[in-house]
Design a protein around this motif. Structure first.
Motif, PDB file in Angstrom:
ATOM      1  N   GLY A  74      -3.637 -10.434  -3.177  1.00  0.00           N
ATOM      2  CA  GLY A  74      -2.880 -11.070  -2.104  1.00  0.00           C
ATOM      3  C   GLY A  74      -1.384 -10.823  -2.241  1.00  0.00           C
ATOM      4  N   MET A  75      -0.872 -10.877  -3.473  1.00  0.00           N
ATOM      5  CA  MET A  75       0.544 -10.633  -3.715  1.00  0.00           C
ATOM      6  C   MET A  75       0.919  -9.183  -3.404  1.00  0.00           C
ATOM      7  SD  MET A  75       1.007 -12.809  -7.254  1.00  0.00           S
ATOM      8  CE  MET A  75       2.674 -12.261  -7.557  1.00  0.00           C
ATOM      9  N   LYS A  77      -0.699  -7.317  -1.184  1.00  0.00           N
ATOM     10  CA  LYS A  77      -0.850  -7.183   0.263  1.00  0.00           C
ATOM     11  C   LYS A  77       0.314  -7.807   1.033  1.00  0.00           C
ATOM     12  CE  LYS A  77      -4.552  -7.566   3.638  1.00  0.00           C
ATOM     13  NZ  LYS A  77      -5.921  -8.020   3.863  1.00  0.00           N
ATOM     14  N   ASP A  78       0.796  -8.978   0.591  1.00  0.00           N
ATOM     15  CA  ASP A  78       1.857  -9.658   1.342  1.00  0.00           C
ATOM     16  C   ASP A  78       3.267  -9.213   0.947  1.00  0.00           C
ATOM     17  OD1 ASP A  78       2.648 -11.051  -0.983  1.00  0.00           O
ATOM     18  OD2 ASP A  78       1.786 -12.958  -0.339  1.00  0.00           O
ATOM     19  N   GLY A  79       3.375  -8.270   0.016  1.00  0.00           N
ATOM     20  CA  GLY A  79       4.679  -7.723  -0.345  1.00  0.00           C
ATOM     21  C   GLY A  79       5.371  -8.415  -1.501  1.00  0.00           C
ATOM     22  N   THR A  80       4.750  -9.441  -2.067  1.00  0.00           N
ATOM     23  CA  THR A  80       5.371 -10.178  -3.177  1.00  0.00           C
ATOM     24  C   THR A  80       5.600  -9.275  -4.380  1.00  0.00           C
ATOM     25  OG1 THR A  80       4.371 -12.243  -2.443  1.00  0.00           O
ATOM     26  CG2 THR A  80       5.123 -12.156  -4.727  1.00  0.00           C
TER      27      THR A  80
END
Length: 91
Positions: A74-75, A77-80
């Protein structure tokens, strides 16, 4: 090749003109450059890429490992992950 006790010595040699190329790790190099306030350096090439992994104790529950993996995906994917990387690499 000139071996040193600490990679910061290579950065200092590069800045002093004693060496012409400095091979170092992506994150370590960026940290040293920032700490030493080095200027006018240019990345020439990346000749090896390695992946980093997190090792877990065998006793760690499978669902916890699954949760960690999902969170990391998720990190990414979301750019984190990219934001964290940019913070340390100063690209």
């Amino acid at each position: 090749m000139d071996l040193v006790a600490s990679d910061v010595q290579n950065l200092r040699k590069l800045q002093a003109g004693r060496i012409t190329l400095w091979a170092t790790g992506k994150y370590l190099g960026a940290a040293l450059i920032a700490r030493e306030k080095a200027v006018h350096l240019k990345l020439l090439l990346t000749f090896n890429t390695t992946s980093l992994y997190l090792a877990c104790n065998r006793e760690l529950a499978d669902n916890t490992v699954h949760l960690l993996n999902n969170q990391l995906r998720g990190m990414q994917k979301d750019g984190t992950v990219a934001k964290i990387s940019a913070r340390y690499l100063h690209d």
